[in-house]
Design a protein around this motif. Structure first.
Motif, PDB file in Angstrom:
ATOM      1  N   ILE A   6      10.565 -35.700   8.635  1.00  0.00           N
ATOM      2  CA  ILE A   6       9.247 -35.142   8.308  1.00  0.00           C
ATOM      3  C   ILE A   6       8.400 -35.225   9.567  1.00  0.00           C
ATOM      4  CG2 ILE A   6       7.220 -35.313   6.803  1.00  0.00           C
ATOM      5  CD1 ILE A   6       9.019 -36.871   4.835  1.00  0.00           C
ATOM      6  N   ARG A   7       7.945 -34.069  10.051  1.00  0.00           N
ATOM      7  CA  ARG A   7       7.227 -34.005  11.328  1.00  0.00           C
ATOM      8  C   ARG A   7       5.753 -33.668  11.128  1.00  0.00           C
ATOM      9  NH1 ARG A   7       8.426 -29.762  13.947  1.00  0.00           N
ATOM     10  NH2 ARG A   7       9.736 -28.687  12.402  1.00  0.00           N
ATOM     11  N   ASN A   8       4.941 -34.161  12.048  1.00  0.00           N
ATOM     12  CA  ASN A   8       3.521 -33.770  12.148  1.00  0.00           C
ATOM     13  C   ASN A   8       2.730 -34.069  10.874  1.00  0.00           C
ATOM     14  OD1 ASN A   8       4.073 -32.598  14.734  1.00  0.00           O
ATOM     15  ND2 ASN A   8       4.890 -30.786  13.673  1.00  0.00           N
ATOM     16  N   ALA A   9       2.953 -35.241  10.329  1.00  0.00           N
ATOM     17  CA  ALA A   9       2.231 -35.629   9.110  1.00  0.00           C
ATOM     18  C   ALA A   9       1.102 -36.597   9.431  1.00  0.00           C
ATOM     19  CB  ALA A   9       3.192 -36.286   8.124  1.00  0.00           C
ATOM     20  N   ASN A  10       0.079 -36.576   8.595  1.00  0.00           N
ATOM     21  CA  ASN A  10      -0.929 -37.631   8.600  1.00  0.00           C
ATOM     22  C   ASN A  10      -0.429 -38.715   7.641  1.00  0.00           C
ATOM     23  OD1 ASN A  10      -3.068 -36.458  10.307  1.00  0.00           O
ATOM     24  ND2 ASN A  10      -3.162 -34.902   8.707  1.00  0.00           N
ATOM     25  N   ILE A  11       0.039 -39.804   8.189  1.00  0.00           N
ATOM     26  CA  ILE A  11       0.713 -40.847   7.417  1.00  0.00           C
ATOM     27  C   ILE A  11      -0.321 -41.852   6.920  1.00  0.00           C
ATOM     28  CG2 ILE A  11       2.465 -42.658   7.498  1.00  0.00           C
ATOM     29  CD1 ILE A  11       3.726 -41.053   9.884  1.00  0.00           C
ATOM     30  N   VAL A  12      -0.442 -41.957   5.591  1.00  0.00           N
ATOM     31  CA  VAL A  12      -1.407 -42.883   4.979  1.00  0.00           C
ATOM     32  C   VAL A  12      -0.638 -44.105   4.509  1.00  0.00           C
ATOM     33  CG1 VAL A  12      -3.259 -43.139   3.298  1.00  0.00           C
ATOM     34  CG2 VAL A  12      -2.693 -40.852   4.180  1.00  0.00           C
ATOM     35  N   VAL A  22       8.326 -39.191  10.233  1.00  0.00           N
ATOM     36  CA  VAL A  22       9.111 -40.183   9.489  1.00  0.00           C
ATOM     37  C   VAL A  22      10.544 -39.683   9.425  1.00  0.00           C
ATOM     38  CG1 VAL A  22       9.505 -41.299   7.255  1.00  0.00           C
ATOM     39  CG2 VAL A  22       7.166 -41.002   8.096  1.00  0.00           C
ATOM     40  N   TYR A  23      11.490 -40.590   9.721  1.00  0.00           N
ATOM     41  CA  TYR A  23      12.902 -40.235   9.681  1.00  0.00           C
ATOM     42  C   TYR A  23      13.593 -41.057   8.595  1.00  0.00           C
ATOM     43  CZ  TYR A  23      17.683 -39.280  11.262  1.00  0.00           C
ATOM     44  OH  TYR A  23      19.008 -38.892  11.335  1.00  0.00           O
ATOM     45  N   LEU A  36       9.599 -38.265  16.502  1.00  0.00           N
ATOM     46  CA  LEU A  36      10.981 -38.598  16.167  1.00  0.00           C
ATOM     47  C   LEU A  36      11.868 -37.353  16.179  1.00  0.00           C
ATOM     48  CD1 LEU A  36      10.269 -41.044  13.184  1.00  0.00           C
ATOM     49  CD2 LEU A  36      10.584 -41.613  15.603  1.00  0.00           C
ATOM     50  N   SER A  37      11.435 -36.322  16.887  1.00  0.00           N
ATOM     51  CA  SER A  37      12.159 -35.046  16.864  1.00  0.00           C
ATOM     52  C   SER A  37      13.547 -35.137  17.476  1.00  0.00           C
ATOM     53  CB  SER A  37      11.337 -33.973  17.595  1.00  0.00           C
ATOM     54  OG  SER A  37      11.062 -34.363  18.928  1.00  0.00           O
ATOM     55  N   ASP A  44      14.692 -30.635   7.703  1.00  0.00           N
ATOM     56  CA  ASP A  44      13.576 -30.761   8.643  1.00  0.00           C
ATOM     57  C   ASP A  44      12.326 -30.195   7.974  1.00  0.00           C
ATOM     58  OD1 ASP A  44      11.653 -30.241  10.739  1.00  0.00           O
ATOM     59  OD2 ASP A  44      13.264 -30.421  12.195  1.00  0.00           O
ATOM     60  N   ILE A  45      11.345 -31.070   7.735  1.00  0.00           N
ATOM     61  CA  ILE A  45      10.100 -30.654   7.071  1.00  0.00           C
ATOM     62  C   ILE A  45       8.960 -30.754   8.070  1.00  0.00           C
ATOM     63  CG2 ILE A  45       8.472 -31.154   5.199  1.00  0.00           C
ATOM     64  CD1 ILE A  45      10.838 -32.533   3.727  1.00  0.00           C
ATOM     65  N   ASN A  46       8.374 -29.612   8.395  1.00  0.00           N
ATOM     66  CA  ASN A  46       7.184 -29.622   9.240  1.00  0.00           C
ATOM     67  C   ASN A  46       5.968 -29.761   8.333  1.00  0.00           C
ATOM     68  OD1 ASN A  46       5.128 -29.297  11.053  1.00  0.00           O
ATOM     69  ND2 ASN A  46       5.925 -27.413  11.975  1.00  0.00           N
ATOM     70  N   ALA A  47       5.355 -30.941   8.369  1.00  0.00           N
ATOM     71  CA  ALA A  47       4.229 -31.212   7.464  1.00  0.00           C
ATOM     72  C   ALA A  47       2.981 -30.426   7.841  1.00  0.00           C
ATOM     73  CB  ALA A  47       3.931 -32.703   7.456  1.00  0.00           C
ATOM     74  N   ASN A  48       2.901 -29.988   9.099  1.00  0.00           N
ATOM     75  CA  ASN A  48       1.742 -29.182   9.533  1.00  0.00           C
ATOM     76  C   ASN A  48       0.408 -29.842   9.199  1.00  0.00           C
ATOM     77  OD1 ASN A  48       3.073 -26.888  10.704  1.00  0.00           O
ATOM     78  ND2 ASN A  48       3.639 -26.251   8.629  1.00  0.00           N
ATOM     79  N   GLY A  49       0.343 -31.142   9.397  1.00  0.00           N
ATOM     80  CA  GLY A  49      -0.923 -31.837   9.177  1.00  0.00           C
ATOM     81  C   GLY A  49      -1.198 -32.235   7.742  1.00  0.00           C
ATOM     82  N   LYS A  50      -0.253 -32.016   6.852  1.00  0.00           N
ATOM     83  CA  LYS A  50      -0.437 -32.508   5.479  1.00  0.00           C
ATOM     84  C   LYS A  50      -0.405 -34.039   5.483  1.00  0.00           C
ATOM     85  CE  LYS A  50       1.811 -28.504   3.236  1.00  0.00           C
ATOM     86  NZ  LYS A  50       2.464 -27.854   4.393  1.00  0.00           N
TER      87      LYS A  50
END
Length: 447
Positions: A6-12, A22-23, A36-37, A44-50
């Motif tokens: 999971i890429r480019n996430a806002n991790i809470v 997150v891998y 972690l690319s 492969d999930i691009n979170a796009n800032g979610k």
């Protein structure tokens, strides 16, 4: 199992929001944060800032199986859970038959192993005469023992004072209570039946199941837990007065007495009976707007430790009966998280606090093994949410088998896009992947 990036996430997570990846590998979180690319991934999930949150752990649901499957089933409601970002649930014993023996309890676990899309645990039900069963419960494989002080759906009332005392003295595991004084409720009901006959209006529900009934019962078990050192968890606090029974000075890991708030008591008030009627009839009853605000304050200040749903489906036909005949309870799993996110949008609660009360604290309180956090080595239970994707709740998009929601007509600003259960991408943009089922929760407890 498939490797997920999971890429480019806002991790809470753990009181912070960080941007990163997150891998996930072999069902576990392998790494959190940063770029972690470089890791190889099957998905492969691009979170796009979610926003990426630990999956919710709901410590109070009713899935109606066995015996009441015209209302709901473990399969349908676990599916509802996953759609709502709930990756683990703890289910109640008031089914038919009631889960009051080890054998009956294990039958439910067997059903869940075959059908549940979410991780699962089940409470052992207490009765007036099953103390020997309670004393021999497996503390590392069962979430807790449920005690009904007040009559509700399934009516498993523990109304013998000696039995209640024995349970609190000898139970080796967390006790979760439905705390209402049944005698007070019956007296109130009889008074209104004399006035209205069989046509008691639903707006009187909080005048029947009153603040007094709730506070009296909660105080009894809190005092008893203090006497015996019992680990007590009082469910669905519905009055502001009860909030004062619980400590906000100790860290949760040191508390023996804790409390839960539910979505409906944080959202609705008695004014909503005029439009929602029996569809917001719960036990304990939804009460005043002031009670609602004090409960939220208790959540924010630490008197109340966790937020849950008390998801309890009934059919539309059952809820459309007269007040005296309509059962209490309603479906909330699909919309619990988005309702909390709506409260976040309104400035009532932070994202960090939502995660604390729906994931971190549930894991601490129940001593769940390796869940409730986004940490390397923990089970990969995660939910990805878009905070800016509005949608409206309609009967046709309700997933629960009962086919309705108390939130019908509500427009939510946030949407759940992905839910990962024990490393398996179980839900993605409205579609379910049922290839892998959830896992039985384990608990790290010492007698």
């Amino acid at each position: 199992m498939k490797r997920i990036l999971i890429r480019n996430a806002n991790i809470v997570n753990e009181g912070k929001i960080i941007r990163g990846d997150v891998y996930i590998k072999e069902g576990l979180i392998f790494s959190v944060g940063g770029d972690l690319s470089g890791y190889e991934a099957d998905i492969d999930i691009n979170a796009n800032g979610k926003y990426l949150l630990p999956g919710l752990i709901d410590d109070q649901v009713h899935f109606r199986e066995p015996g009441l499957t015209h209302k709901a089933e473990i399969y349908t409601e676990s599916k509802t859970a996953v759609s709502g970002g709930v990756t683990s649930f703890m289910e109640m014993p008031n089914t038919i038959p009631q889960s009051t023996t080890h054998e009956l309890l294990e039958e439910k676990y067997a059903i869940a192993a075959q059908k549940s899309l979410a991780n699962y645990s089940f409470y052992l039900g207490a009765t007036n005469d099953n103390i020997e069963t309670i004393k021999s419960v497996d503390v590392n494989n069962v979430c807790g023992v449920k005690v009904f002080q007040g009559s509700s759906t399934g009516n498993m009332l523990v109304d013998n004072p000696q039995s209640l005392e024995a349970i609190f003295r000898d139970c080796p595991i967390l006790i979760a209570t439905h705390s209402e004084n049944d005698n007070i409720i019956k007296e109130n009901l009889e008074r209104y039946k004399k006035e209205y006959g069989e046509n008691v209006p639903v707006k009187l529900h909080p005048k029947i199941r009153t603040e007094e009934a709730c506070y009296d019962a909660s105080k009894i078990v809190v005092d008893m837990a203090r006497m015996y050192g019992t680990k007590l968890h009082v469910l669905h606090i519905s009055t502001g007065k009860e909030v004062g029974l619980f400590d906000n000075n100790l860290p949760l890991s040191e508390k023996r007495i804790t409390a839960e708030a539910c979505i409906h008591h944080l959202w609705f008030s008695e004014e909503d009976y005029a439009t929602k009627g029996n569809f917001i009839k719960w036990n304990p009853a939804i009460k005043t707007a002031e009670d609602r605000e004090i409960i939220l304050k208790g959540v924010l200040e630490g008197n109340i430790d966790v937020i849950a749903t008390d998801h309890a489906p009934h059919t539309i036909e059952e809820k459309e009966q007269s007040y005296l005949k309509a059962p209490s309870g309603g479906p909330l799993l699909q919309h619990g998280l988005v309702a909390l996110l709506e409260m976040y949008h309104d400035g009532k609660i932070s994202l960090e606090k939502i995660v604390e009360k729906t994931s971190h604290n549930v894991a601490i309180l129940f001593e769940i093994e390796k869940r409730g956090y986004l940490r390397a080595g923990y089970f990969a239970d995660l939910v990805l949410v878009d905070l800016d994707d509005p949608w409206e709740v309609k009967r046709e998009n309700v997933i629960s088998k009962c086919g309705w929601s108390p939130f019908e007509g509500q427009k939510f600003r946030s949407k759940i896009t992905h839910t990962i259960v024990s490393g398996h991408l179980a839900y993605e943009n409205g579609a379910f992947n049922e290839e892998k089922k959830g896992e039985r929760l384990k608990f790290s407890r010492k007698l």
